[in-house]
Enzyme design. Structure first.
Site, short mmCIF file in Angstrom:
data_model
loop_
_atom_site.label_atom_id
_atom_site.label_comp_id
_atom_site.label_asym_id
_atom_site.label_seq_id
_atom_site.Cartn_x
_atom_site.Cartn_y
_atom_site.Cartn_z
N ARG A 314 0.76 -1.19 -0.02
CA ARG A 314 0.04 0.08 -0.23
C ARG A 314 0.66 1.26 0.13
O ARG A 314 0.44 2.45 0.31
CB ARG A 314 -1.05 0.12 1.27
N LYS A 336 2.77 10.81 -12.12
CA LYS A 336 1.88 9.84 -12.87
C LYS A 336 2.54 8.40 -13.10
O LYS A 336 3.78 8.35 -13.75
CB LYS A 336 1.70 10.28 -14.38
N GLU A 378 9.01 16.20 -26.09
CA GLU A 378 8.40 16.73 -24.86
C GLU A 378 9.17 18.19 -24.47
O GLU A 378 8.34 19.27 -23.98
CB GLU A 378 8.51 15.80 -23.83
N LYS A 420 7.18 21.88 -15.83
CA LYS A 420 6.11 20.85 -15.31
C LYS A 420 5.98 20.71 -13.97
O LYS A 420 4.79 20.78 -13.46
CB LYS A 420 6.77 19.63 -15.88
N GLU A 430 -4.48 16.39 -12.28
CA GLU A 430 -4.94 16.78 -13.39
C GLU A 430 -6.49 17.09 -13.59
O GLU A 430 -7.20 16.52 -14.39
CB GLU A 430 -4.56 15.69 -14.51
N ARG A 434 -3.33 20.88 -15.43
CA ARG A 434 -2.18 20.01 -15.95
C ARG A 434 -2.56 19.24 -17.15
O ARG A 434 -1.75 18.62 -17.85
CB ARG A 434 -2.20 18.90 -14.88
N ASN A 438 -0.79 17.34 -22.05
CA ASN A 438 -1.14 16.28 -22.87
C ASN A 438 -1.10 16.96 -24.54
O ASN A 438 -1.93 16.16 -25.39
CB ASN A 438 -2.51 15.49 -22.52
N HIS A 441 -0.99 14.53 -27.43
CA HIS A 441 -1.24 13.14 -26.81
C HIS A 441 -2.28 12.20 -27.22
O HIS A 441 -2.06 11.11 -27.26
CB HIS A 441 -0.66 13.11 -25.46
N HIS A 445 -1.26 9.09 -28.60
CA HIS A 445 -1.78 7.72 -27.90
C HIS A 445 -2.49 6.55 -29.01
O HIS A 445 -2.47 5.43 -29.07
CB HIS A 445 -2.50 7.80 -26.68
N HIS A 458 7.44 6.75 -27.88
CA HIS A 458 6.25 7.37 -27.61
C HIS A 458 6.65 9.08 -27.74
O HIS A 458 5.74 9.61 -28.41
CB HIS A 458 6.31 7.57 -26.07
#
Length: 556
Positions: A314, A336, A378, A420, A430, A434, A438, A441, A445, A458
């Site tokens: 956890r 993330k 990026e 960032k 997000e 935020r 993306n 993206h 994706h 990527h």
């Protein structure tokens, strides 16, 4: 120029009980002539020589706060003296802010031409890397009052101000780039700082980012951030032969017991079975909840190790040690984590912040050229959505970046992390701003899933996705064709694809509908309005279809 060095410097000197000196004023006192007159009569070269002599004399003094002219750093000897003899504070301001502050000032000889904005943009591109190279502390001036800026400097000097006065402004007034590095130690006689340190400010979850060469060998740095006795290093089959032994040796020197887990390499390996392989290694070696997980590798390793750290018992401590440009400028910062699903990228995961991020820039020496270009996607993204001055600099210095110039790469890593980190500070999970990170993206994706994970890197998909998003922005009238075409040229110059794969309209739409930003089945896109600023919106299907058709035929 125009950033407030004299005003802030004088106020800072009062706080520190030191003497304030302005180098321009000193030049005028020595020559008996104003700066504009010196420029007009003797020319800039002569003025710069006088300036260098003054800097040499003034940096030899004790107990002063020195405000230099904006061009003082153009002289290499002056740069070295400033870096060696003092704590260098860079007051950073946008071109628009400087233009506003200097528009009626006739004592700025460099701005007296027909196009002062263009002149300021040129000066910024020339000087920004030099400022960044020697700065111990970077303060973005924006619109805060002088007292706020002084208190900000005092805190970064490790001194307690009388009280920290918040700026009186709404949330839209402050530039996004407000993260500042702590003072950086110097090696004896060094002409520039050793590792740069930034801070991600998230209250109790705040953590530092350290950027510099040779950090894998710094046992003291590792000891500082690994609090328990046990460490589990997760890496992959490409990175392990290069850097695992060095990191393990440093951890052992720091007194840590090390477990290692080596995963297969590639985006296609970001899967549930490989996540289970991390847990298998931890459980086999009886790692407890005080064990620190270290991600040694690129974005895939970082995302998977972060998800494992969030889940194992956890939650256990996590350290990110990114070894690719893409992970150093983006994926290692912000918390993330996750794995891919056959129906969507990063759809299973958690927000989980690390204890620290350690970016050893020397690892980029072994990075394949294709991976280096992927990381630049990026970098370009950060400039396109937030900081056009940074984008200008990246465009002008693309050759140096592709040639792996150490100063250029350190600059883009630092600035990307600043951008960032500040967005993450404002919106950790997000739920708002935020999401603009993306940009490109949604298309990217879909490309990765449609071609099969690992076919395109990527960053390659993001580069093409940004070109597609810029085309979509243009078709909606949010940017003009000049901005659209310029972004495509920058992406292409970085060695990234600008023509999209032909997945078929139905497949494109199906894949883009599986996106975390979407709500109620509507596809949401990050678009430019204008270049340097981003918005989130849905678009008409007909306009989207035109972009998809155009971008699979040619560079948008």
């Amino acid at each position: 120029m125009g950033s407030g060095k004299t005003t802030v410097g004088r106020a800072l000197a009062r706080k520190l009980n030191k003497r304030f000196i302005d180098s321009d004023h000193e030049i005028e006192a020595r020559t008996g002539a104003s700066i504009p007159v010196i420029f007009e009569v003797e020319g800039e070269a002569s003025f710069r020589q006088r300036e260098a002599e003054v800097i040499k004399d003034l940096t030899a003094l004790d107990d002063i706060v020195l405000a230099t002219g904006g061009g003082a750093i153009l002289n290499p000897a002056s740069r070295a003296l400033l870096a060696e003899r003092g704590t260098v504070i860079y007051l950073r301001a946008s071109v628009s802010s400087i233009l506003h502050r200097t528009s009626h000032d006739k004592n700025r000889p460099l701005l007296q031409g027909p196009d002062p904005r263009r002149r300021l943009e040129d000066l910024s591109r020339q000087r920004e890397p030099m400022y960044a190279e020697i700065a111990d502390i970077v303060i973005d001036t924006g619109r805060p009052n002088v007292q706020f800026l002084v208190n900000n400097i005092l805190m970064h000097l490790g001194l307690a101000p009388d009280r920290c006065i918040e700026p009186s402004m709404n949330s839209q007034s402050m530039p996004i780039s407000t993260v500042t590095p702590a003072p950086v130690p110097r090696e004896p006689g060094a002409a520039r700082p050793v590792p740069v340190r930034l801070q991600v400010d998230l209250g109790t979850r705040s953590y530092p980012i350290t950027i510099g060469p040779g950090l894998l060998d710094d046992a003291g740095l590792l000891r500082q951030h690994v609090h328990g006795e046990r460490v589990a290093v997760v890496t992959n089959t490409v990175v392990a032969p290069l850097y695992l032994e060095r990191l393990t040796r440093s951890l052992a020197a720091a007194g840590k017991q090390v477990t290692t887990v080596v995963l297969p390499d590639g985006e296609e390996e970001k899967t549930w079975p490989n996540l289970m392989a991390i847990f298998d290694g931890l459980l086999t070696d009886k790692c407890d909840r005080k064990t620190t997980l270290i991600a040694l590798g690129g974005g895939v390793v970082g995302d998977m190790t972060g998800f494992a750290a969030a889940s194992y018992m956890r939650g256990v401590p996590l350290i990110q040690i990114p070894t690719t440009l893409l992970s150093q400028v983006d994926s290692s910062v912000g918390g993330k984590t996750g794995i891919n699903h056959p129906l969507g990228k990063n759809m299973i995961g958690a927000f989980y912040q690390p204890q620290t991020v350690i970016a050893d820039t020397a690892t980029l020496d072994s990075l394949p050229a294709r991976e280096l270009s992927a990381g630049l996607a990026e970098v370009i993204k950060h400039g396109a959505i937030i900081d056009t001055v940074f984008l200008d600099w990246v465009e002008a210095n693309m050759g140096a970046l592709l040639a792996r110039d150490a100063v250029a790469l350190t600059h883009v890593i630092r600035r990307s992390c600043e951008i960032k980190a500040d967005i993450v500070r404002q919106d950790e999970r997000e739920s708002g701003i935020r999401a603009i990170l993306n940009f490109g993206h949604t298309f990217a994706h879909a490309i990765e899933a449609g071609l099969g994970y690992g076919t395109w890197l990527h960053g390659e998909a993001v580069g093409c996705g940004m070109v597609m998003a810029a085309d979509l922005s243009c078709r909606l009238g949010l940017i003009d064709t000049v901005a659209r075409d310029r972004l495509a040229r920058i992406v292409s110059a970085a060695g990234l694809p600008v023509i999209a794969p032909d997945l078929g309209l139905a497949t494109w739409l199906e894949l883009m509908q599986v996106d975390k930003k979407n709500e109620g089945g509507a596809i949401k896109f990050i678009l430019l309005q204008p270049l340097g600023s981003a918005i989130i919106r849905t678009v008409p299907d007909t306009v989207l279809a035109h972009t998809l058709h155009a971008c699979v035929q040619r560079a948008c």
